[in-house]
Design a protein around this motif. Sequence first.
Motif, PDB file in Angstrom:
ATOM      1  N   GLU A 109      10.239  -7.379   2.852  1.00  0.00           N
ATOM      2  CA  GLU A 109      10.852  -6.080   2.738  1.00  0.00           C
ATOM      3  C   GLU A 109       9.798  -4.985   2.625  1.00  0.00           C
ATOM      4  N   VAL A 110      10.229  -3.756   2.911  1.00  0.00           N
ATOM      5  CA  VAL A 110       9.393  -2.580   2.697  1.00  0.00           C
ATOM      6  C   VAL A 110       9.961  -1.891   1.468  1.00  0.00           C
ATOM      7  N   LEU A 111       9.119  -1.642   0.486  1.00  0.00           N
ATOM      8  CA  LEU A 111       9.516  -0.963  -0.743  1.00  0.00           C
ATOM      9  C   LEU A 111       8.853   0.405  -0.770  1.00  0.00           C
ATOM     10  N   ALA A 112       9.597   1.428  -1.193  1.00  0.00           N
ATOM     11  CA  ALA A 112       9.026   2.765  -1.281  1.00  0.00           C
ATOM     12  C   ALA A 112       9.724   3.537  -2.393  1.00  0.00           C
ATOM     13  N   GLU A 113       9.033   4.538  -2.923  1.00  0.00           N
ATOM     14  CA  GLU A 113       9.638   5.377  -3.958  1.00  0.00           C
ATOM     15  C   GLU A 113       8.995   6.756  -3.962  1.00  0.00           C
ATOM     16  N   TRP A 114       9.784   7.719  -4.425  1.00  0.00           N
ATOM     17  CA  TRP A 114       9.301   9.088  -4.579  1.00  0.00           C
ATOM     18  C   TRP A 114       8.615   9.220  -5.925  1.00  0.00           C
ATOM     19  N   ILE A 115       7.341   9.646  -5.901  1.00  0.00           N
ATOM     20  CA  ILE A 115       6.611   9.840  -7.146  1.00  0.00           C
ATOM     21  C   ILE A 115       5.948  11.215  -7.129  1.00  0.00           C
ATOM     22  N   PRO A 116       5.964  11.911  -8.277  1.00  0.00           N
ATOM     23  CA  PRO A 116       5.235  13.184  -8.353  1.00  0.00           C
ATOM     24  C   PRO A 116       3.738  12.894  -8.452  1.00  0.00           C
ATOM     25  N   GLN A 117       2.957  13.662  -7.694  1.00  0.00           N
ATOM     26  CA  GLN A 117       1.510  13.438  -7.694  1.00  0.00           C
ATOM     27  C   GLN A 117       0.812  14.747  -7.375  1.00  0.00           C
ATOM     28  N   LEU A 118       0.005  15.220  -8.309  1.00  0.00           N
ATOM     29  CA  LEU A 118      -0.772  16.445  -8.129  1.00  0.00           C
ATOM     30  C   LEU A 118       0.097  17.626  -7.690  1.00  0.00           C
ATOM     31  N   GLY A 119       1.244  17.794  -8.328  1.00  0.00           N
ATOM     32  CA  GLY A 119       2.098  18.944  -8.068  1.00  0.00           C
ATOM     33  C   GLY A 119       2.990  18.846  -6.846  1.00  0.00           C
ATOM     34  N   GLU A 120       3.036  17.699  -6.200  1.00  0.00           N
ATOM     35  CA  GLU A 120       3.938  17.509  -5.062  1.00  0.00           C
ATOM     36  C   GLU A 120       4.511  16.100  -5.141  1.00  0.00           C
ATOM     37  N   TYR A 121       5.507  15.841  -4.317  1.00  0.00           N
ATOM     38  CA  TYR A 121       6.064  14.495  -4.254  1.00  0.00           C
ATOM     39  C   TYR A 121       5.433  13.737  -3.105  1.00  0.00           C
ATOM     40  N   VAL A 122       5.241  12.443  -3.326  1.00  0.00           N
ATOM     41  CA  VAL A 122       4.684  11.541  -2.333  1.00  0.00           C
ATOM     42  C   VAL A 122       5.656  10.378  -2.174  1.00  0.00           C
ATOM     43  N   LEU A 123       5.904   9.998  -0.935  1.00  0.00           N
ATOM     44  CA  LEU A 123       6.668   8.777  -0.695  1.00  0.00           C
ATOM     45  C   LEU A 123       5.647   7.650  -0.637  1.00  0.00           C
ATOM     46  N   SER A 124       5.637   6.859  -1.687  1.00  0.00           N
ATOM     47  CA  SER A 124       4.637   5.805  -1.850  1.00  0.00           C
ATOM     48  C   SER A 124       5.298   4.458  -1.608  1.00  0.00           C
ATOM     49  N   GLY A 125       4.784   3.724  -0.634  1.00  0.00           N
ATOM     50  CA  GLY A 125       5.385   2.447  -0.286  1.00  0.00           C
ATOM     51  C   GLY A 125       4.423   1.291  -0.416  1.00  0.00           C
ATOM     52  N   LYS A 126       4.997   0.099  -0.338  1.00  0.00           N
ATOM     53  CA  LYS A 126       4.155  -1.097  -0.361  1.00  0.00           C
ATOM     54  C   LYS A 126       4.807  -2.185   0.473  1.00  0.00           C
ATOM     55  N   ILE A 127       3.935  -2.959   1.068  1.00  0.00           N
ATOM     56  CA  ILE A 127       4.349  -4.085   1.891  1.00  0.00           C
ATOM     57  C   ILE A 127       3.492  -5.277   1.497  1.00  0.00           C
ATOM     58  N   PHE A 128       4.143  -6.359   1.150  1.00  0.00           N
ATOM     59  CA  PHE A 128       3.437  -7.585   0.798  1.00  0.00           C
ATOM     60  C   PHE A 128       2.914  -8.251   2.069  1.00  0.00           C
ATOM     61  N   ILE A 129       1.615  -8.527   2.076  1.00  0.00           N
ATOM     62  CA  ILE A 129       0.989  -9.223   3.208  1.00  0.00           C
ATOM     63  C   ILE A 129       0.666 -10.661   2.833  1.00  0.00           C
ATOM     64  N   SER A 130      -0.070 -10.850   1.742  1.00  0.00           N
ATOM     65  CA  SER A 130      -0.471 -12.215   1.393  1.00  0.00           C
ATOM     66  C   SER A 130      -0.920 -12.306  -0.056  1.00  0.00           C
ATOM     67  N   ASP A 131      -0.856 -13.531  -0.545  1.00  0.00           N
ATOM     68  CA  ASP A 131      -1.438 -13.882  -1.834  1.00  0.00           C
ATOM     69  C   ASP A 131      -2.128 -15.227  -1.674  1.00  0.00           C
ATOM     70  N   GLN A 132      -2.380 -15.912  -2.757  1.00  0.00           N
ATOM     71  CA  GLN A 132      -3.116 -17.178  -2.690  1.00  0.00           C
ATOM     72  C   GLN A 132      -2.381 -18.266  -1.920  1.00  0.00           C
ATOM     73  N   ASP A 133      -1.101 -18.084  -1.645  1.00  0.00           N
ATOM     74  CA  ASP A 133      -0.338 -19.075  -0.887  1.00  0.00           C
ATOM     75  C   ASP A 133      -0.514 -18.960   0.623  1.00  0.00           C
ATOM     76  N   PHE A 134      -1.242 -17.947   1.091  1.00  0.00           N
ATOM     77  CA  PHE A 134      -1.414 -17.693   2.516  1.00  0.00           C
ATOM     78  C   PHE A 134      -2.873 -17.895   2.914  1.00  0.00           C
ATOM     79  N   ASP A 135      -3.081 -18.461   4.093  1.00  0.00           N
ATOM     80  CA  ASP A 135      -4.456 -18.522   4.584  1.00  0.00           C
ATOM     81  C   ASP A 135      -4.785 -17.211   5.302  1.00  0.00           C
ATOM     82  N   LYS A 136      -6.052 -17.023   5.595  1.00  0.00           N
ATOM     83  CA  LYS A 136      -6.516 -15.757   6.158  1.00  0.00           C
ATOM     84  C   LYS A 136      -5.918 -15.492   7.541  1.00  0.00           C
TER      85      LYS A 136
END
Length: 159
Positions: A59-86
């Motif tokens: 999934e793509v996760l995102a949220e509106w957060i205030p940052q330095l006097g403006e709002y930013v749409l900040s998102g994250k996408i999981f790519i890999s952890d220790q269960d994934f090879d390079k």
Amino acid sequence: MNKLDPSTVSVMYLPPTTEFRPVDGRKYTLAQSKSTGEWFLSIGYHYNPNPQNFSFRDEVLAEWIPQLGEYVLSGKIFISDQDFDKHYAKIRFMIFEREVKQALSGIIFGDRIFFSNYPWLLDSPIYIQFESNFEEYNKMIYFGTPRQYLSSAPQLIET
């Protein structure tokens, strides 16, 4: 990149969130069905705890957060952890990097009524953090503003 077909986007509001509020901490969970190609967007005070495919966290996760006097749409996408090879992490990164604009179109289009009430958010920056245990795939990338995705809404479907 394929263009987003707006008819494939289903939107669900997680109470008490509405089309109009909140702004602070408004969170998006976007998942796509691998079998039908449909997009499922949840909007709430929290991320949807029931993503489409939790085992791969596609999934793509995102949220509106205030940052330095403006709002930013900040998102994250999981790519890999220790269960994934390079190699697999590289493939996931390349796919998500290519498809993230389509996903952002789904989020922005799906919440277009919200933007009609908060038009000043249309020029807010969008940053996506690709999360990986491999340094070369663990990066934050700027993806423009919501206005860029919403202004292309009438041409979202390729002809």
